[in-house]
Scaffold this motif. Sequence first.
Motif, PDB file in Angstrom:
ATOM      1  N   ILE A   1       0.830  -1.154   0.080  1.00 47.05           N
ATOM      2  CA  ILE A   1       0.007  -0.002  -0.137  1.00 47.05           C
ATOM      3  C   ILE A   1       0.912   1.341   0.074  1.00 47.05           C
ATOM      4  CG2 ILE A   1      -1.628   1.461   1.414  1.00 47.05           C
ATOM      5  CD1 ILE A   1      -2.814  -1.321   2.394  1.00 47.05           C
TER       6      ILE A   1
ATOM      7  N   LEU B   1      -0.759   4.282  -2.058  1.00 51.62           N
ATOM      8  CA  LEU B   1      -2.414   3.964  -1.840  1.00 51.62           C
ATOM      9  C   LEU B   1      -2.926   4.185  -0.456  1.00 51.62           C
ATOM     10  CD1 LEU B   1      -2.576   0.620  -3.932  1.00 51.62           C
ATOM     11  CD2 LEU B   1      -3.025   2.931  -4.626  1.00 51.62           C
ATOM     12  N   ASP B   2      -2.114   4.914   0.374  1.00 56.47           N
ATOM     13  CA  ASP B   2      -2.420   5.210   1.803  1.00 56.47           C
ATOM     14  C   ASP B   2      -3.942   5.725   1.857  1.00 56.47           C
ATOM     15  OD1 ASP B   2       0.563   5.449   1.403  1.00 56.47           O
ATOM     16  OD2 ASP B   2       0.549   5.351   3.444  1.00 56.47           O
ATOM     17  N   GLU B   3      -4.340   6.641   0.914  1.00 55.41           N
ATOM     18  CA  GLU B   3      -5.524   7.158   0.810  1.00 55.41           C
ATOM     19  C   GLU B   3      -6.606   6.256   1.070  1.00 55.41           C
ATOM     20  OE1 GLU B   3      -6.244  10.889   0.984  1.00 55.41           O
ATOM     21  OE2 GLU B   3      -4.046  10.914   1.487  1.00 55.41           O
ATOM     22  N   VAL B   4      -6.564   5.129   0.330  1.00 58.74           N
ATOM     23  CA  VAL B   4      -7.558   4.124   0.196  1.00 58.74           C
ATOM     24  C   VAL B   4      -7.971   3.609   1.907  1.00 58.74           C
ATOM     25  CG1 VAL B   4      -7.912   1.532  -0.371  1.00 58.74           C
ATOM     26  CG2 VAL B   4      -7.089   3.202  -1.931  1.00 58.74           C
TER      27      VAL B   4
ATOM     28  N   ASN C   1       3.105   1.795  -2.992  1.00 59.82           N
ATOM     29  CA  ASN C   1       2.200   2.302  -4.243  1.00 59.82           C
ATOM     30  C   ASN C   1       1.552   3.459  -4.104  1.00 59.82           C
ATOM     31  OD1 ASN C   1       3.097  -0.097  -6.300  1.00 59.82           O
ATOM     32  ND2 ASN C   1       2.362  -1.227  -4.623  1.00 59.82           N
TER      33      ASN C   1
END
Length: 73
Positions: A56, A61-64, A59
């Motif tokens: 995460i 993608l922490d906001e997810v 890439n």
Amino acid sequence: MYQRDFLIKLVQARMPFGQYKDRYITQLPVHYLEWFSRQGWPSGQLGQYLATMFEIKTNGLDEVLKPIIRQHR
């Protein structure tokens, strides 16, 4: 459903040992996760959480995870 439950448990999980003991796994710095990536992931659920968090973060993608953290932490 499994993925959703996994992510909920991931955002609630804390590091059980080491330098970052008791921090949420989502709060671990990338360099720490990179170290595990090189050395080998712990076995079981913890290893799965750390490896997932590594993917995460590396890439971007922490906001997810933010809505899951807001709702389940």
